[in-house]
Scaffold this motif. Structure first.
Motif, mmCIF file in Angstrom:
data_model
loop_
_atom_site.group_PDB
_atom_site.id
_atom_site.type_symbol
_atom_site.label_atom_id
_atom_site.label_comp_id
_atom_site.label_asym_id
_atom_site.label_seq_id
_atom_site.Cartn_x
_atom_site.Cartn_y
_atom_site.Cartn_z
ATOM 1 N N PRO A 98 48.280 107.809 -33.087
ATOM 2 C CA PRO A 98 48.323 106.403 -33.523
ATOM 3 C C PRO A 98 48.652 106.263 -35.009
ATOM 4 N N SER A 99 48.131 107.149 -35.842
ATOM 5 C CA SER A 99 48.424 107.047 -37.278
ATOM 6 C C SER A 99 49.879 107.417 -37.559
ATOM 7 N N ILE A 100 50.421 108.365 -36.800
ATOM 8 C CA ILE A 100 51.835 108.721 -36.964
ATOM 9 C C ILE A 100 52.717 107.546 -36.549
ATOM 10 N N GLN A 101 52.359 106.883 -35.443
ATOM 11 C CA GLN A 101 53.149 105.735 -34.986
ATOM 12 C C GLN A 101 53.152 104.619 -36.035
ATOM 13 N N LYS A 102 51.997 104.351 -36.630
ATOM 14 C CA LYS A 102 51.924 103.309 -37.668
ATOM 15 C C LYS A 102 52.779 103.680 -38.877
ATOM 16 N N LEU A 103 52.723 104.938 -39.289
ATOM 17 C CA LEU A 103 53.546 105.397 -40.412
ATOM 18 C C LEU A 103 55.026 105.282 -40.050
ATOM 19 N N TYR A 104 55.369 105.693 -38.836
ATOM 20 C CA TYR A 104 56.753 105.617 -38.355
ATOM 21 C C TYR A 104 57.247 104.165 -38.357
ATOM 22 N N ASN A 105 56.414 103.257 -37.905
ATOM 23 C CA ASN A 105 56.816 101.841 -37.862
ATOM 24 C C ASN A 105 57.267 101.346 -39.235
ATOM 25 N N ASP A 106 56.597 101.789 -40.284
ATOM 26 C CA ASP A 106 56.899 101.307 -41.630
ATOM 27 C C ASP A 106 57.929 102.147 -42.388
ATOM 28 N N TYR A 107 58.114 103.405 -42.006
ATOM 29 C CA TYR A 107 58.976 104.302 -42.781
ATOM 30 C C TYR A 107 60.164 104.864 -42.011
ATOM 31 N N LYS A 108 60.381 104.438 -40.775
ATOM 32 C CA LYS A 108 61.440 105.030 -39.953
ATOM 33 C C LYS A 108 62.832 104.877 -40.554
ATOM 34 N N ASP A 109 63.038 103.859 -41.365
ATOM 35 C CA ASP A 109 64.353 103.666 -41.988
ATOM 36 C C ASP A 109 64.436 104.276 -43.384
ATOM 37 N N LYS A 110 63.328 104.884 -43.848
ATOM 38 C CA LYS A 110 63.286 105.422 -45.212
ATOM 39 C C LYS A 110 63.222 106.944 -45.250
ATOM 40 N N ILE A 111 62.531 107.537 -44.276
ATOM 41 C CA ILE A 111 62.427 108.999 -44.222
ATOM 42 C C ILE A 111 62.786 109.473 -42.816
ATOM 43 N N GLU A 112 62.977 110.761 -42.667
ATOM 44 C CA GLU A 112 63.299 111.345 -41.365
ATOM 45 C C GLU A 112 62.015 111.817 -40.687
ATOM 46 N N PHE A 113 61.828 111.432 -39.448
ATOM 47 C CA PHE A 113 60.694 111.887 -38.650
ATOM 48 C C PHE A 113 61.214 112.876 -37.620
ATOM 49 N N VAL A 114 60.643 114.068 -37.620
ATOM 50 C CA VAL A 114 61.035 115.113 -36.683
ATOM 51 C C VAL A 114 59.754 115.603 -36.005
ATOM 52 N N LEU A 115 59.447 115.024 -34.857
ATOM 53 C CA LEU A 115 58.287 115.446 -34.089
ATOM 54 C C LEU A 115 58.774 116.386 -32.998
ATOM 55 N N VAL A 116 58.157 117.547 -32.898
ATOM 56 C CA VAL A 116 58.668 118.610 -32.031
ATOM 57 C C VAL A 116 57.601 119.056 -31.034
ATOM 58 N N SER A 117 57.978 119.077 -29.769
ATOM 59 C CA SER A 117 57.118 119.594 -28.701
ATOM 60 C C SER A 117 57.972 120.502 -27.829
ATOM 61 N N ASN A 118 57.408 121.620 -27.397
ATOM 62 C CA ASN A 118 58.200 122.527 -26.567
ATOM 63 C C ASN A 118 57.927 122.319 -25.079
ATOM 64 N N GLU A 119 57.478 121.141 -24.737
ATOM 65 C CA GLU A 119 57.229 120.814 -23.344
ATOM 66 C C GLU A 119 58.509 120.293 -22.679
ATOM 67 N N LYS A 120 58.414 120.059 -21.380
ATOM 68 C CA LYS A 120 59.567 119.539 -20.638
ATOM 69 C C LYS A 120 59.856 118.102 -21.070
ATOM 70 N N GLN A 121 61.121 117.770 -21.059
ATOM 71 C CA GLN A 121 61.592 116.448 -21.476
ATOM 72 C C GLN A 121 60.868 115.336 -20.709
ATOM 73 N N ALA A 122 60.735 115.480 -19.400
ATOM 74 C CA ALA A 122 60.089 114.453 -18.579
ATOM 75 C C ALA A 122 58.616 114.283 -18.947
ATOM 76 N N THR A 123 57.933 115.373 -19.253
ATOM 77 C CA THR A 123 56.520 115.321 -19.648
ATOM 78 C C THR A 123 56.359 114.542 -20.945
ATOM 79 N N ILE A 124 57.215 114.838 -21.914
ATOM 80 C CA ILE A 124 57.148 114.159 -23.210
ATOM 81 C C ILE A 124 57.466 112.675 -23.054
ATOM 82 N N LYS A 125 58.548 112.367 -22.340
ATOM 83 C CA LYS A 125 58.943 110.964 -22.137
ATOM 84 C C LYS A 125 57.832 110.160 -21.468
#
Length: 187
Positions: free
Chosen positions: A95-122
């Motif tokens: 939740p804190s990452i989402q709030k930060l992303y909401n305000d900074y998505k156009d200012k910095i690059e967010f690269v969140l990485v998970s090695n799980e299956k695409q369908a699981t993450i989605k």
């Protein structure tokens, strides 16, 4: 009276242990505990201990299947987070990452990485209403990151210096993190 207090404490302790053993409640309790821990701000790296990204050579794939090269974010402020859908501390800090992303998505690059299956993450992101950029690694993670446990988060400045290197859940929407990002954007 002492026996009654001890027995109440023992009963509470036994209930807590039982809840932690039961798979359906264990993750929820762990997430709740890590959510309390995640109220703690991450710490800035000491100036003499700042590491520098030696290589941005890391191939990733976004959730639509498009290939992405980490070299594309070189020279920008970057927030990198390694996580998984099954990880209670990862879930606690989302939740804190989402709030930060909401305000900074156009200012910095967010690269969140998970090695799980695409369908699981989605499925996880849709269920939780998260819309931050998430990627699946296609090549070995650069040694600079040295990730041994998750969640592991890095805040990288424009020169490739790791300003924050945090293991475990943290409050990424704190004023300290926001002030640090704002300062990095000005530099």
């Amino acid at each position: 009276m002492i026996k009654r207090n001890i027995s109440i404490k023992n009963i509470f302790f036994l209930i807590l242990i039982a809840l932690l053993i039961i798979p359906q409640t264990r993750q929820q309790i762990q997430i709740a505990l890590h959510t309390m821990i995640a109220k703690i701000n991450p710490s800035l790296e000491k100036e003499d201990a700042v590491a520098k990204i030696s290589s941005y050579n890391w191939k990733l794939k976004d959730l639509e299947g498009n290939s992405v090269d980490l070299n594309q974010v070189k020279g920008k402020v970057v927030f990198v987070n390694m996580w998984a859908t099954w990880c209670p501390p990862c879930i606690a800090e989302m939740p804190s990452i989402q709030k930060l992303y909401n305000d900074y998505k156009d200012k910095i690059e967010f690269v969140l990485v998970s090695n799980e299956k695409q369908a699981t993450i989605k499925s996880f992101l849709e269920k939780k209403n998260y819309n931050f950029n998430t990627f699946i690694p296609q090549t070995q993670i650069p040694q600079t990151f040295n990730v041994k446990s998750i969640p592991r988060t890095f805040l990288i400045d424009k020169e490739g210096n790791i300003i924050i290197d945090e293991s475990g859940a943290a409050n990424w929407n704190s004023q300290m993190v926001r002030n640090t990002i704002d300062k990095l954007l000005k530099d």
